[in-house]
Scaffold this motif. Structure first.
Motif, PDB file in Angstrom:
ATOM      1  N   TYR A 233       0.698  -1.224  -0.008  1.00  8.84           N
ATOM      2  CA  TYR A 233      -0.016  -0.093  -0.099  1.00  8.84           C
ATOM      3  C   TYR A 233       0.967   1.120  -0.009  1.00  8.84           C
ATOM      4  N   SER A 234       0.733   2.196  -0.925  1.00  6.96           N
ATOM      5  CA  SER A 234       1.416   3.320  -1.024  1.00  6.96           C
ATOM      6  C   SER A 234       0.631   4.650  -0.804  1.00  6.96           C
ATOM      7  N   LEU A 235       1.159   5.500   0.034  1.00 11.54           N
ATOM      8  CA  LEU A 235       0.519   6.837   0.226  1.00 11.54           C
ATOM      9  C   LEU A 235       1.600   8.103   0.016  1.00 11.54           C
ATOM     10  N   LEU A 236       0.935   9.016  -0.611  1.00 15.29           N
ATOM     11  CA  LEU A 236       1.610  10.128  -0.738  1.00 15.29           C
ATOM     12  C   LEU A 236       1.021  11.610  -0.459  1.00 15.29           C
ATOM     13  N   ARG A 237       1.454  12.477   0.261  1.00 15.28           N
ATOM     14  CA  ARG A 237       1.151  13.695   0.457  1.00 15.28           C
ATOM     15  C   ARG A 237       1.927  14.755  -0.169  1.00 15.28           C
ATOM     16  N   ARG A 238       1.228  15.489  -0.921  1.00 13.09           N
ATOM     17  CA  ARG A 238       2.107  16.584  -1.807  1.00 13.09           C
ATOM     18  C   ARG A 238       2.105  17.670  -0.900  1.00 13.09           C
ATOM     19  N   THR A 239       3.367  18.412  -0.951  1.00 15.57           N
ATOM     20  CA  THR A 239       3.454  19.914  -0.376  1.00 15.57           C
ATOM     21  C   THR A 239       2.485  20.740  -0.421  1.00 15.57           C
ATOM     22  N   GLY A 240       1.869  21.376   0.364  1.00 14.63           N
ATOM     23  CA  GLY A 240       0.636  22.404   0.300  1.00 14.63           C
ATOM     24  C   GLY A 240      -0.657  21.745   0.266  1.00 14.63           C
ATOM     25  N   GLU A 241      -1.036  20.602  -0.051  1.00 13.96           N
ATOM     26  CA  GLU A 241      -2.113  20.012   0.069  1.00 13.96           C
ATOM     27  C   GLU A 241      -2.487  19.227   1.264  1.00 13.96           C
ATOM     28  N   SER A 242      -3.718  19.080   1.761  1.00 15.14           N
ATOM     29  CA  SER A 242      -4.227  18.486   2.831  1.00 15.14           C
ATOM     30  C   SER A 242      -4.702  17.014   2.789  1.00 15.14           C
ATOM     31  N   ARG A 243      -4.749  16.753   1.525  1.00 19.59           N
ATOM     32  CA  ARG A 243      -5.394  15.344   1.174  1.00 19.59           C
ATOM     33  C   ARG A 243      -4.161  14.276   0.952  1.00 19.59           C
ATOM     34  N   THR A 244      -4.421  13.060   1.320  1.00 23.01           N
ATOM     35  CA  THR A 244      -3.229  12.130   0.988  1.00 23.01           C
ATOM     36  C   THR A 244      -3.759  11.241  -0.139  1.00 23.01           C
ATOM     37  N   THR A 245      -2.812  11.103  -0.998  1.00 20.94           N
ATOM     38  CA  THR A 245      -3.088  10.247  -2.270  1.00 20.94           C
ATOM     39  C   THR A 245      -2.836   8.767  -2.003  1.00 20.94           C
ATOM     40  N   ARG A 246      -3.691   7.880  -2.272  1.00 22.60           N
ATOM     41  CA  ARG A 246      -3.520   6.538  -1.986  1.00 22.60           C
ATOM     42  C   ARG A 246      -3.545   5.706  -3.410  1.00 22.60           C
ATOM     43  N   TRP A 247      -2.632   4.876  -3.820  1.00 21.60           N
ATOM     44  CA  TRP A 247      -2.730   4.012  -4.741  1.00 21.60           C
ATOM     45  C   TRP A 247      -3.335   2.493  -4.346  1.00 21.60           C
ATOM     46  N   ARG A 248      -3.961   1.983  -5.510  1.00 17.69           N
ATOM     47  CA  ARG A 248      -4.637   0.576  -5.167  1.00 17.69           C
ATOM     48  C   ARG A 248      -3.475  -0.182  -4.528  1.00 17.69           C
ATOM     49  N   PRO A 249      -3.929  -1.421  -3.804  1.00 14.50           N
ATOM     50  CA  PRO A 249      -2.974  -2.144  -3.328  1.00 14.50           C
ATOM     51  C   PRO A 249      -2.437  -2.835  -4.429  1.00 14.50           C
ATOM     52  N   GLU A 250      -1.129  -3.320  -4.200  1.00 14.45           N
ATOM     53  CA  GLU A 250      -0.215  -4.017  -5.356  1.00 14.45           C
ATOM     54  C   GLU A 250       0.248  -4.968  -4.644  1.00 14.45           C
ATOM     55  N   CYS A 251       0.008  -6.491  -5.591  1.00 13.81           N
ATOM     56  CA  CYS A 251       0.676  -7.414  -5.119  1.00 13.81           C
ATOM     57  C   CYS A 251       1.933  -7.748  -5.592  1.00 13.81           C
ATOM     58  N   ILE A 252       2.986  -8.055  -4.692  1.00  9.23           N
ATOM     59  CA  ILE A 252       4.497  -8.133  -5.334  1.00  9.23           C
ATOM     60  C   ILE A 252       5.221  -9.450  -4.385  1.00  9.23           C
ATOM     61  N   SER A 253       6.090  -9.549  -4.969  1.00  9.94           N
ATOM     62  CA  SER A 253       6.917 -10.833  -4.517  1.00  9.94           C
ATOM     63  C   SER A 253       7.750 -10.368  -3.268  1.00  9.94           C
ATOM     64  N   LEU A 254       7.927 -11.576  -2.240  1.00  5.63           N
ATOM     65  CA  LEU A 254       8.494 -11.277  -1.048  1.00  5.63           C
ATOM     66  C   LEU A 254       9.989 -10.826  -1.377  1.00  5.63           C
ATOM     67  N   TYR A 255      10.650 -11.241  -2.414  1.00  7.48           N
ATOM     68  CA  TYR A 255      12.164 -10.836  -2.387  1.00  7.48           C
ATOM     69  C   TYR A 255      11.893  -9.088  -3.029  1.00  7.48           C
ATOM     70  N   ILE A 256      11.199  -8.940  -3.743  1.00  2.00           N
ATOM     71  CA  ILE A 256      10.852  -7.239  -3.935  1.00  2.00           C
ATOM     72  C   ILE A 256      10.684  -6.727  -2.760  1.00  2.00           C
ATOM     73  N   ALA A 257       9.811  -7.037  -2.193  1.00  4.16           N
ATOM     74  CA  ALA A 257       9.215  -6.292  -0.778  1.00  4.16           C
ATOM     75  C   ALA A 257      10.489  -6.222   0.003  1.00  4.16           C
ATOM     76  N   LEU A 258      11.502  -7.217   0.124  1.00  2.00           N
ATOM     77  CA  LEU A 258      12.472  -7.226   1.174  1.00  2.00           C
ATOM     78  C   LEU A 258      13.446  -6.364   0.717  1.00  2.00           C
ATOM     79  N   GLN A 259      13.832  -6.257  -0.806  1.00  2.00           N
ATOM     80  CA  GLN A 259      14.569  -5.237  -1.370  1.00  2.00           C
ATOM     81  C   GLN A 259      14.395  -3.766  -0.959  1.00  2.00           C
ATOM     82  N   CYS A 260      12.862  -3.699  -1.124  1.00  3.10           N
ATOM     83  CA  CYS A 260      12.561  -2.292  -0.916  1.00  3.10           C
ATOM     84  C   CYS A 260      12.818  -1.609   0.513  1.00  3.10           C
TER      85      CYS A 260
END
Length: 90
Positions: free
Chosen positions: A7-34
């Motif tokens: 799950y990824s969230l982003l808040r841009r400078t000067g904005e009060s709302r948080t942008t959310r992306w759709r949940p994404e399925c990834i492999s364990l190895y990619i998650a551990l690297q991140c």
């Protein structure tokens, strides 16, 4: 097989709302690297052991990047839901 949910969230400078992306399925190895990349950078990394609503054991990794990492953003947060069974199967 992609057992980890990101799950990824982003808040841009000067904005009060948080942008959310759709949940994404990834492999364990990619998650551990991140998660490792977050630990090597200036991000705050927290890992929690918990269970989901059905009682399945989970590890939740919270990687919080501050404004110094991304231009025009107050923060970027990545949340990884990793089933504990996947970790023990390694």
């Amino acid at each position: 097989m992609r057992p980890v949910t990101l799950y990824s969230l982003l808040r841009r400078t000067g904005e009060s709302r948080t942008t959310r992306w759709r949940p994404e399925c990834i492999s364990l190895y990619i998650a551990l690297q991140c998660i490792r990349r977050g630990r090597r950078s200036t991000a705050t990394v927290s890992v929690y052991e918990t269970t989901d609503r059905e009682g399945t054991a989970l590890h939740v990794a919270h990687v919080h990047y501050g404004p110094e990492r991304f231009d025009g953003a107050d923060f970027v947060t990545d949340i990884y839901e990793i089933p504990t069974a996947v970790l023990t199967d390694l």
